[in-house]
Design a protein around this motif. Structure first.
Motif, mmCIF file in Angstrom:
data_model
loop_
_atom_site.group_PDB
_atom_site.id
_atom_site.type_symbol
_atom_site.label_atom_id
_atom_site.label_comp_id
_atom_site.label_asym_id
_atom_site.label_seq_id
_atom_site.Cartn_x
_atom_site.Cartn_y
_atom_site.Cartn_z
ATOM 1 N N ALA A 110 -30.648 5.675 12.854
ATOM 2 C CA ALA A 110 -29.622 5.572 11.817
ATOM 3 C C ALA A 110 -30.222 5.879 10.450
ATOM 4 O O ALA A 110 -31.275 5.351 10.095
ATOM 5 C CB ALA A 110 -29.004 4.176 11.827
ATOM 6 N N TRP A 111 -29.548 6.724 9.695
ATOM 7 C CA TRP A 111 -29.987 7.101 8.359
ATOM 8 C C TRP A 111 -30.047 5.882 7.441
ATOM 9 O O TRP A 111 -30.966 5.720 6.667
ATOM 10 C CB TRP A 111 -29.027 8.155 7.822
ATOM 11 N N ARG A 112 -29.085 5.003 7.571
ATOM 12 C CA ARG A 112 -29.010 3.843 6.675
ATOM 13 C C ARG A 112 -30.171 2.881 6.871
ATOM 14 O O ARG A 112 -30.484 2.110 5.974
ATOM 15 C CB ARG A 112 -27.647 3.162 6.787
ATOM 16 N N ASP A 113 -30.854 2.945 8.017
ATOM 17 C CA ASP A 113 -32.006 2.063 8.254
ATOM 18 C C ASP A 113 -33.206 2.408 7.374
ATOM 19 O O ASP A 113 -34.136 1.616 7.268
ATOM 20 C CB ASP A 113 -32.437 2.107 9.723
ATOM 21 N N LEU A 114 -33.193 3.592 6.755
ATOM 22 C CA LEU A 114 -34.302 4.000 5.891
ATOM 23 C C LEU A 114 -34.139 3.504 4.458
ATOM 24 O O LEU A 114 -35.050 3.644 3.649
ATOM 25 C CB LEU A 114 -34.445 5.524 5.878
#
Length: 175
Positions: A71-75
């Protein structure tokens, strides 16, 4: 004024066929960007649920793990998510590059991240290519992986204008 690497990605995208209506992903040859390819990533865009399709070696080293499918948001840190999500949506809705700026504890000087919109295989505007452009040292400093934090977002250029259409309003033709 943007860094030459940011400008290079934007100019490469602008030169693609159909840049005014979102070019196809297959029209972008990432290898044409030379050494930048290790800092490029490709996202499958979904509101609040974007996933990383591909990430260059430099990016995976920065985050300390393979990123494909994550998931992109985990970065990103939690406080940055509204700005990051807004930048992704703006990039695709306005059909123009957007640049995120922010910090990463492993990158002294912070980061500049240009994003450009593309169409996926289904012909939907659902792909975004981005570049990690460190504003300071080129190599990450030795610290445990941490999340990015976004500070600002800037759209580049003018969004394409819709072509005028002739419509009828109460029997009268108006543009």
């Amino acid at each position: 004024m943007f860094h030459t690497e940011t400008t290079r990605l934007i100019e490469t995208w602008s030169a693609l066929p159909g840049a005014s209506r979102i070019p196809d992903r297959r029209d972008l040859d990432a290898l044409s960007l030379g050494p930048l390819v290790t800092r490029l990533f490709l996202l499958d865009y979904r509101p609040q649920a974007s996933r990383i399709r591909l990430a260059g070696d430099w990016i995976e080293a920065l985050h300390g793990r393979p990123l494909s499918g994550h998931a992109w948001r985990d970065l990103w840190d939690h406080a940055s998510l509204p700005l990051v999500e807004s930048a992704l949506a703006q990039c695709l809705q306005e059909i123009r590059p957007v640049i995120l700026t922010g910090d990463c504890p492993r990158l002294p000087g912070g980061i500049e991240m240009p994003l450009v919109p593309l169409r996926g295989p289904s012909s939907r505007a659902d792909r975004i290519v981005g570049l990690y452009r460190p504003r300071g040292f080129g190599q990450p400093v030795s610290r445990p992986p941490t999340r990015l934090s976004a500070h600002a977002s800037l759209a580049v250029g003018e969004p394409p204008r819709a072509r005028p259409q002739l419509i009828a309003l109460q029997g009268r033709r108006v543009a």
